[in-house]
Scaffold this motif. Structure first.
Motif, PDB file in Angstrom:
ATOM      1  N   THR A  66       0.834  -1.207   0.000  1.00 37.29           N
ATOM      2  CA  THR A  66       0.000   0.000   0.000  1.00 37.29           C
ATOM      3  C   THR A  66       0.862   1.247   0.000  1.00 37.29           C
ATOM      4  O   THR A  66       0.595   2.213  -0.724  1.00 37.29           O
ATOM      5  CB  THR A  66      -0.940  -0.004   1.220  1.00 37.29           C
ATOM      6  OG1 THR A  66      -1.774  -1.168   1.170  1.00 37.29           O
ATOM      7  CG2 THR A  66      -1.816   1.239   1.245  1.00 37.29           C
ATOM      8  N   PHE A  99      -9.677  -0.269   1.024  1.00 34.95           N
ATOM      9  CA  PHE A  99      -8.910   0.660   0.191  1.00 34.95           C
ATOM     10  C   PHE A  99      -9.880   1.551  -0.587  1.00 34.95           C
ATOM     11  O   PHE A  99     -10.979   1.124  -0.942  1.00 34.95           O
ATOM     12  CB  PHE A  99      -8.018  -0.112  -0.788  1.00 34.95           C
ATOM     13  CG  PHE A  99      -7.094  -1.091  -0.127  1.00 34.95           C
ATOM     14  CD1 PHE A  99      -5.913  -0.658   0.457  1.00 34.95           C
ATOM     15  CD2 PHE A  99      -7.423  -2.442  -0.066  1.00 34.95           C
ATOM     16  CE1 PHE A  99      -5.065  -1.557   1.079  1.00 34.95           C
ATOM     17  CE2 PHE A  99      -6.583  -3.342   0.553  1.00 34.95           C
ATOM     18  CZ  PHE A  99      -5.390  -2.910   1.129  1.00 34.95           C
ATOM     19  N   ASN A 279      -7.486   4.253   3.449  1.00 36.07           N
ATOM     20  CA  ASN A 279      -6.269   3.864   2.730  1.00 36.07           C
ATOM     21  C   ASN A 279      -6.346   4.236   1.249  1.00 36.07           C
ATOM     22  O   ASN A 279      -6.332   3.376   0.363  1.00 36.07           O
ATOM     23  CB  ASN A 279      -6.033   2.353   2.880  1.00 36.07           C
ATOM     24  CG  ASN A 279      -5.904   1.936   4.341  1.00 36.07           C
ATOM     25  OD1 ASN A 279      -5.109   2.491   5.089  1.00 36.07           O
ATOM     26  ND2 ASN A 279      -6.704   0.980   4.751  1.00 36.07           N
TER      27      ASN A 279
END
Length: 589
Positions: A66, A99, A279
């Protein structure tokens, strides 16, 4: 017409690879048909109830990936993935990584996450995917997107077989197929279909019959599922979940718990207007989209002064007597301030009530300052045909009328302005083979269409104003002969109806909206055909998310607008770049 898609757009590739990148380092897919019966190979495995996805390493590696994606896309790095043990009393209850991908409306968000499905399958072998949507409108938009991109994706991904379906509690065989199939499976489901669960009660066997009846069928033990709950078959596959417009999906504890119940490997969220961008992996905001010439330019035309949003608005909805009362009361609608922005709210009032005090009770102070002086009700008249209220500042409002806000004269001016802008755009687009559409948002269906006592449909005031203004403007020498169809064929409303076919107001997410959205979503190509006379579309439930047509050039709001998020979503219905009769995008150089 067949819409064409460009597989090489850099910004879409960046968004797709951002999602794919979080699993970098996973074992590559060895075969489209491989099933691993061990925990050592591949990204799918045989489970108790079928075939499921499998994550080969822990979230620490996912966090590292990430950070790599975020650094490449110039996005601040996440401190952690925000993964928490499931606690129903906490705002974050997810036991899996989430995400976010932010893409401005009109830039191909749905295309991006659908193609991400095929990328994740091609590279890692993931096979089970669930797309969660907040409404019928968005669901129909997703289905239409899958349908029109099928051949496009088949060419890119070597005709990989896949199946897609809408979750239907009456067709649970599809859920079993989702679990047991070794092909790519895409389930599209409304959040409402599975958010009624057993709450904090882990053991469903302890629920009494009354509580079981209140559950969605997906949480009930069914004979057709070998006595198991359908949700168990889904959970066993460890799906990858995609949430379309998450700000409208998991915005309550109940809906967040519902997403948790799916027990996915990971969840990807796509929107232009995130509330909680978990995220963030990729960001294509309005400014960047404009600079890259990916959306239409926006021009605002107003028929009111710039500070008109501060005008006093009062509407008298009804005057009536309560049972046994000797004096009447009234129902009035006024503007109030809320944490989410200005809204309208209806209050029941009696003689002597002060609108400012009436709407400003603790614990929330919501009244706007313009009501602070002079809006004390001095008289309420319930005489049939003469119903009205009077204020101590001398103002009087009849039943069904309003002061401030969207007056008839304002709406007439807006309709006329929209038609003229439409005709101007028709002239500009004529040589480019681009059909022009205009979209109107109205507050009540009855303002557009009425019904006589025998049920015969009649034109409401908005429809009448439209045809009057169109007749006047189309007769101008500049526009004469531009649109040859009769005015009544050029406009129509997309509203839901009851069993008798009578149109009605709905919120856009009811069973009554099914056929309505089926028509406007599935016939997108027909709307773009020059042989189809329809150019002016009227909608009640606003189609503020999920539906768009690339050739919408004018948006006219004949109702009060709410939050900035609602305004952005509404404007987004017209941002997509137009297409010509060959289905190709047309850029404004």
């Amino acid at each position: 017409m067949k819409l064409k898609f460009d597989a090489s757009l850099p910004y879409q590739q960046e968004a797709i690879q951002a999602a794919v990148g979080v699993f970098e380092g996973q074992p590559s897919n060895q075969s489209q048909f491989e099933v691993s019966f061990t925990t050592q190979m591949g990204m799918v495995e045989q489970t108790e109830l079928g075939i499921g996805n499998r994550l080969a390493f822990d979230t620490g590696r996912v966090l590292d990936n990430t950070h790599t994606v975020q650094e490449a896309n110039d996005i601040p790095k996440s401190r952690d993935l925000g993964v928490a043990t499931y606690h129903s009393d906490k705002s974050t209850i997810y036991s899996f990584p989430n995400f976010s991908v932010e893409m401005e409306t009109g830039t191909g968000k749905t295309y991006v996450y659908l193609r991400t499905v095929f990328e994740l399958n091609q590279k890692y072998g993931f096979k089970k995917f669930i797309i969660v949507v907040p409404s019928v409108a968005i669901r129909e938009g997703v289905l239409k997107s899958i349908e029109i991109t099928r051949d496009h994706f088949a060419g890119i991904y070597d005709n990989v077989p896949f199946d897609y379906f809408v979750y239907d509690s009456k067709k649970l065989g599809k859920v079993r197929q989702f679990s047991t199939s070794n092909q790519i499976q895409i389930m599209v489901i409304n959040i409402q279909a599975f958010q009624k669960d057993a709450g904090d009660e882990v053991d469903y066997a302890k629920l009494d019959d009354e509580k079981r009846k209140k559950l969605n069928i997906i949480h009930q033990e069914r004979d057709a599922m070998s006595g198991r709950r359908p949700i168990e078959f889904i959970q066993d596959t460890r799906p990858i979940v995609i949430i379309d417009e998450p700000q409208s999906v998991d915005n309550t504890p109940k809906s967040r718990r519902a997403i948790q119940q799916l027990q996915p490997v990971a969840c990807f969220r796509y929107s232009a207007t995130h509330i909680n961008p978990y995220n963030l992996l990729y960001k294509l905001d309005p400014i960047k989209a404009y600079d890259l010439r990916l959306v239409k330019r926006i021009e605002v035309s107003s028929v009111k002064a710039d500070d008109s949003f501060n005008d006093t608005f009062v509407r008298l909805d009804k005057v009536e007597y309560a049972k046994g009362a000797k004096t009447p009361h009234a129902k009035v609608t006024i503007n109030v301030d809320t944490p989410a922005g200005p809204k309208t709210k209806t209050y029941k009032v009696k003689q002597g009530d002060d609108l400012y005090e009436r709407s400003n009770q603790p614990p929330r102070n919501t009244a706007r300052p313009e009501y602070q002086h002079g809006f004390i009700i001095s008289n309420i008249s319930a005489e049939p045909g003469l119903e009205h209220i009077e204020f101590n500042n001398g103002r009087m409002i009849r039943q069904g009328e309003e002061e401030g806000g969207m007056t008839d004269e304002v709406m007439k001016a807006q309709i006329r302005e929209t038609i003229e802008r439409h005709l101007q755009k028709e002239l500009k687009m004529k040589d480019k083979s681009v059909k022009v559409l205009s979209l109107f948002f109205i507050d009540r269906v009855s303002n557009y269409r009425l019904y006589a006592e025998d049920g015969t449909p009649q034109k409401g005031k908005i429809a009448q104003w439209f045809e009057e203004a169109f007749a006047e403007l189309s007769a101008k020498p500049l526009y004469k002969g531009l649109l040859t169809h009769p005015a009544e064929a050029l406009h129509n409303g997309y509203f839901s109806s009851d069993k008798k076919g009578v149109l009605k107001d709905t919120g856009g997410n009811t069973q009554a909206d099914e056929d309505t959205y089926g028509l406007i979503m599935r016939d997108k190509e027909r709307l773009l055909s020059p042989e189809e006379p329809l150019r002016f579309i009227f909608s009640h439930s606003a189609l503020k998310e999920g539906w768009d047509n690339p050739n919408v050039f004018q948006l006219c709001s004949l109702r009060e607008m709410g939050t900035e998020r609602e305004r952005r979503q509404t404007i987004g219905r017209g941002l997509r770049l137009p297409v010509n009769q060959d289905g190709e995008r047309v850029y404004d150089d």
